[in-house]
Scaffold this active site. Structure first.
Site, short mmCIF file in Angstrom:
data_model
loop_
_atom_site.label_atom_id
_atom_site.label_comp_id
_atom_site.label_asym_id
_atom_site.label_seq_id
_atom_site.Cartn_x
_atom_site.Cartn_y
_atom_site.Cartn_z
N GLY A 1 0.64 2.50 7.44
CA GLY A 1 0.76 1.67 8.63
C GLY A 1 1.31 0.26 8.39
N LYS A 2 1.97 0.04 7.27
CA LYS A 2 2.48 -1.31 7.00
C LYS A 2 3.54 -1.71 8.03
CE LYS A 2 3.77 -0.09 2.90
NZ LYS A 2 3.29 1.33 2.90
N GLY B 1 0.83 -1.20 0.00
CA GLY B 1 0.00 0.00 0.00
C GLY B 1 0.86 1.24 0.00
N PRO B 2 0.22 2.40 -0.13
CA PRO B 2 0.96 3.66 -0.18
C PRO B 2 1.73 3.91 1.12
CG PRO B 2 -1.34 3.98 -0.81
CD PRO B 2 -1.22 2.60 -0.26
N PRO B 3 2.73 4.80 1.06
CA PRO B 3 3.51 5.09 2.27
C PRO B 3 2.63 5.68 3.36
CG PRO B 3 4.50 6.11 0.32
CD PRO B 3 3.18 5.58 -0.10
N GLY B 4 3.02 5.40 4.59
CA GLY B 4 2.33 6.01 5.73
C GLY B 4 0.98 5.41 6.05
N LYS C 1 -8.00 6.73 -5.60
CA LYS C 1 -8.34 7.74 -6.59
C LYS C 1 -9.43 8.68 -6.06
CE LYS C 1 -7.08 5.12 -10.72
NZ LYS C 1 -7.56 4.28 -11.82
N SER D 1 -5.36 3.78 -17.21
CA SER D 1 -6.64 4.32 -16.74
C SER D 1 -6.82 5.80 -17.08
CB SER D 1 -6.79 4.10 -15.24
OG SER D 1 -5.92 4.95 -14.55
P1 ADP Z 1 4.24 2.52 6.10
O1 ADP Z 1 5.09 1.45 6.64
O2 ADP Z 1 3.01 1.99 5.46
O3 ADP Z 1 4.92 3.48 5.23
P2 ADP Z 1 4.09 3.37 8.81
O4 ADP Z 1 3.79 2.05 9.39
O5 ADP Z 1 5.45 3.89 8.94
O6 ADP Z 1 3.71 3.37 7.29
O7 ADP Z 1 3.06 4.42 9.37
C1 ADP Z 1 3.32 5.78 9.53
C2 ADP Z 1 2.77 6.26 10.82
O8 ADP Z 1 1.38 6.23 10.79
C3 ADP Z 1 3.17 5.37 11.97
O9 ADP Z 1 3.45 6.16 13.07
C4 ADP Z 1 1.95 4.54 12.22
O10 ADP Z 1 1.83 4.12 13.54
C5 ADP Z 1 0.84 5.47 11.85
N1 ADP Z 1 -0.34 4.78 11.38
C6 ADP Z 1 -0.59 4.40 10.11
N2 ADP Z 1 -1.77 3.78 10.02
C7 ADP Z 1 -2.30 3.75 11.26
C8 ADP Z 1 -3.50 3.25 11.81
N3 ADP Z 1 -4.42 2.64 11.05
N4 ADP Z 1 -3.70 3.39 13.11
C9 ADP Z 1 -2.78 4.02 13.87
N5 ADP Z 1 -1.63 4.54 13.42
C10 ADP Z 1 -1.39 4.40 12.12
#
Ligand code: ADP
Length: 815
Positions: free
Chosen positions: A380-381, A375-378, A755, A712
């Site tokens: 929560g992966k 999935g996209p950055p940020g 999107k 697309s």
């Molecule tokens: P990714 O690995 O997808 O790039 P991160 O795991 O680093 O993203 O997430 C970025 C920040 O957002 C982290 O501090 C994470 O805890 C928080 N975060 C993302 N999704 C959630 C969620 N669903 N609930 C709580 N915190 C989240």
């Protein structure tokens, strides 16, 4: 006391007539002419003879006894050829004996014995050589001289000056005398040399003797040299051994530190349960450590390796229970939403647990497929993966793969490589400290391949349950068991994952968050954490109505919540600082108007999309690895050669869809009753139809250098082109997504949630979608679809009424 010869007396010697001389019998001594020799004389008769000669200043004849042991020889006991000599010095010793120095003058033959008492008196005749200066003798003499030179050189008893003495000889016979005098041969041989009359014969005899002697001396010298070498060799060995011993002692004194160090390692060797191969490796390296000088670079390498070996867990395990319920509770506590994701993670863990139970204690629990959060950055992966580790009670190790193009990053460098290190997997285990950590392989799609090898192939080995129990890192050299590691991978864009790896993955998609989701995540998770990190208490900072929303809208443009978290952190830090420095009172409530003071000018403005429609511009909804995006597609018709020119970092697939869109328009625009009216003001339509041969159509998709790809955007491309052709402004805030065929059909697309979220962020009101996607829209949460109008189309023509205002064609545009 030495006596010099007295003045010659006036009287004739008793010996009388010339040629009659006293004779001195000698034992084992043959004196040659020109030879000076000391003689010791003890026998009375002999003393008398030499005293007589000395006193008379006459010569004396020296003749050797045939048998040296005879004390009182008669004439018959004496050799018949002797030497006439003069007495140079005479020295009387207290016991009556005499020491004299005599010099040979010439060879003589004894003719008769004139008297035997009181000493021998003999009549002699010189023994001249008939050939003393003959040519043959001279040439022989040269050879004798040469042989003699070597003889002198080799014979340690003869001084080197003798070489010059021989060179001074006046004639060959003289040379024969000199050489014979110094030759160390038996008395008989010397006597033979003395008696031989012919010079040539004498020289031949000498040559024979010299050659023989030289051969013997040469051999002796050779043997002596060998013996000496042997002795020297043995001594050398002794000396070298001694030196080595001293050097060792020195090193050992200075090497106490190294010894301490190696015994420390040895102690660790006893504690840690290494594999047999690793034990061997350590023992070998310890030997190296003890032997190498402490400052040598090799020691550094050895230390590095030993540290890595001992820092590895070698069988140390965290509790391996998989409590699915505990993980579920923990994930709910730490992460908002993500219901699907959590469900699938828990299902996966349930499988792991079942496998572990069946395999028994210590059995492998991870199935052959690896969990991959995409999935996209940020979104929560990584944090979901970390939460899984926490809930399982296992250490977490993140291994960044982004930009890794060298196989050695995965598998380690050989130690011969300068600055070599173990690969990231072994390094991850060292950091984790157990053999069964949760290891996050982050950004699997960002792996690259080039000449430095294929890191994906190396990763395959890492993930392959058939091989990873004996993973070989080049640096470590010995096999290491990775089979208990719980791997989780992440990727932004699954299309970027190497195919071989993709087959091994169980992919779980995380889509971007809606505004509402972001606000919830911010309130529940980000704010408490951010505040705590800045030393603030819960409730020290609160936000007024709509403030968080303003932060998201004005300061972030993302699918995830990373930028949002960063913005909140900035606010929290500033509050903490102002509280400390300026006495800012807490708790503090932040209103929308305060945001500028904390975050500066808003970066993104809500009204980014023009409220007026523009000619040749359409809005495409795109899905990228970073989430959804609204792209502006620009098209223009300009003088040219009938080409389609594309700019703005368009990928191959997007170029193809632009070509398809253009092809469709050229083929249909004049004939389709729904399209043709739109061209009423198009100057490219002549009497014989659309003339594009001298026109280029240029398509540009701005937005910096972000690469754009995918089919697309086809619908939006066709709309922009038609708009440019017919000078028709496109309705504002209408965005579209859909693949277009050459026949004008609009096909289904993916990534709708991202999107739509992007569309909402950008202020889009209406979205034109393929009819085939109607079902997927219905499945989306209402906050994603709220406030958006949807138009579903099957063909390009279906979209026209929603894109262009009826009869809105105008003559001017900005293209
Ligand atoms: P990714 O690995 O997808 O790039 P991160 O795991 O680093 O993203 O997430 C970025 C920040 O957002 C982290 O501090 C994470 O805890 C928080 N975060 C993302 N999704 C959630 C969620 N669903 N609930 C709580 N915190 C989240």
């Amino acid at each position: 006391m030495t006596q010099n010869p007295p003045e010659p007396p006036g009287e004739q010697p008793a010996a009388g007539s010339p040629g009659v001389l006293p004779l001195l019998p000698t034992r084992e001594l043959v004196v040659f002419p020109r030879m000076v020799a000391p003689v010791f004389i003890g026998r009375e008769k002999s003393v008398r003879a030499i005293e007589r000669a000395f006193e008379d200043k006459s010569a004396i004849v020296l003749s050797s006894q045939r048998d040296g042991s005879v004390d009182d020889p008669t004439g018959d006991d004496l050799r018949k050829v002797g030497t006439r000599a003069t007495v140079l010095q005479l020295f009387k010793l207290p016991d009556g004996s005499v020491k004299a120095l005599v010099e040979g003058q010439e060879r003589v033959r004894i003719e008769t014995f004139e008297a035997e008492q009181p000493h021998f008196l003999v009549r002699v005749r010189p023994l001249p050589s008939p050939d003393r200066t003959a040519v043959r003798s001279r040439s022989l003499a040269r050879r004798v001289a040469a042989e003699f030179a070597s003889y002198v050189q080799m014979n340690p008893n003869l001084g080197d000056e003798l070489q010059f003495v021989a060179a001074q000889a006046q004639d060959p016979d003289e040379l024969a005398d000199i050489v014979a005098a110094h030759l160390q041969v038996t008395t008989d041989e010397k006597q033979a040399l003395l008696e031989t009359v012919s010079t040539k014969q004498r020289l031949l005899l000498l040559l024979e003797s010299l050659a023989e002697e030289n051969a013997v001396l040469g051999l002796e010298q050779e043997i002596a040299l060998k013996v000496q070498r042997r002795i020297e060799g043995a001594q050398r060995q002794i000396v070298l051994h001694e030196k080595l011993r001293v050097i060792r002692d020195e090193i050992e004194e200075g090497g106490e530190a190294a010894d301490d160090e190696s015994s420390e390692y040895a102690a660790r060797l006893a504690e840690v349960r290494l594999s047999p191969a690793a034990v061997k490796l350590v023992e070998r390296e310890l030997r190296k450590l003890r032997q190498a000088p402490p400052m040598s670079p090799e020691v550094g390498v050895t230390r590095g390796l030993l540290d890595t070996v001992f820092d590895l867990p070698w069988g140390r395990l965290a509790p391996a229970d998989v409590d699915v319920g505990a993980v579920a509770r923990h994930l709910d506590r730490t992460h908002y939403g993500l219901k699907d994701v959590k469900d699938r993670v828990l299902e996966y863990l349930a499988v792991c647990r079942m496998r572990a139970e069946r395999a028994g204690a210590g059995g492998a629990d991870q199935p052959a497929t690896i969990l991959c959060l995409a999935g996209p950055p940020g979104t929560g992966k990584s944090s979901v993966a970390r939460s899984i580790a926490d809930a399982l009670g296992r250490p977490f190790a993140r291994v960044a793969l982004g930009g890794v193009r060298d196989e050695a990053e995965i598998r380690g460098h050989r130690r011969t490589y300068i600055g070599s290190m173990p690969g990231r997997i072994i390094d991850g285990l060292v950091r984790a400290g157990v053999d069964n950590p949760v290891m996050l392989l982050d950004e699997l799609d960002k792996l690259a391949t080039d000449w430095r090898g294929d890191p994906a192939a190396a990763l395959m080995e890492v993930l392959d349950p058939a091989h990873n129990h004996a993973f070989r890192d080049n640096y470590l050299e010995v096999e290491y068991d990775l089979s208990k590691v719980f791997f989780i991978a992440t990727a932004n864009d699954v299309d970027g994952i190497p195919h071989t790896l993709y087959d091994r993955l169980e992919v779980i998609h995380l889509s971007g968050y809606s505004l509402e989701e972001k606000l919830a995540i911010a309130r529940r998770h980000l704010l408490p954490r951010v505040a705590a990190d800045s030393g603030l208490r819960r409730g020290d900072v609160t936000f007024g109505r709509g403030v968080l929303r303003a932060v998201v809208r004005g300061y972030t443009r993302e699918s995830g919540v990373r930028e949002l978290e960063r913005a909140l952190r900035r606010i929290a830090r500033k509050v903490a600082r102002r509280h400390l420095e300026d006495g800012l009172g807490l708790p503090l409530r932040i209103e929308t108007g305060d945001l500028r003071g904390y975050l500066g000018e808003a970066v993104w403005l809500d009204a980014q999309l023009g409220r007026k429609g523009r000619v040749g511009e359409s809005l495409a909804l795109a899905y990228t690895g970073d989430g959804g995006e609204v792209l502006t597609v620009e098209a223009a018709i300009a003088k040219g050669r009938g080409e389609l020119v594309l700019t703005g970092q368009l990928g191959e697939v997007m170029q193809e869809s632009a070509a398809a869109a253009w092809g469709y328009l050229l083929a249909n625009v004049e004939h389709d009753p729904r399209l043709r009216p739109l061209l009423s003001r198009c100057r490219h339509v002549g009497r014989r139809g659309l003339d594009m041969a001298s026109q280029d159509v240029r398509v540009h998709v701005p937005e910096g250098a972000v690469p754009k790809d995918g089919p697309s955007a086809g619908l939006a491309l066709a709309v922009a082109m038609l708009s440019a052709l017919g000078r028709l402004p496109v309705r504002p805030r209408v965005a579209m997504t859909g693949e277009i065929t050459l026949g004008g059909r609009v096909l289904r697309v993916g990534g709708l949630k991202e999107k739509l979220l992007a569309a909402k962020r950008s202020g889009v009101r209406t979205v034109i979608l393929p009819e085939a996607n109607r079902g997927s829209i219905a499945e989306l949460p209402s906050e994603v679809t709220a406030q958006l109008g949807f138009v579903y189309v099957t063909t390009f023509a279906d979209a026209l009424p929603h894109v262009f205002r009826a009869g809105s064609s105008q003559g001017t545009g900005n293209v």
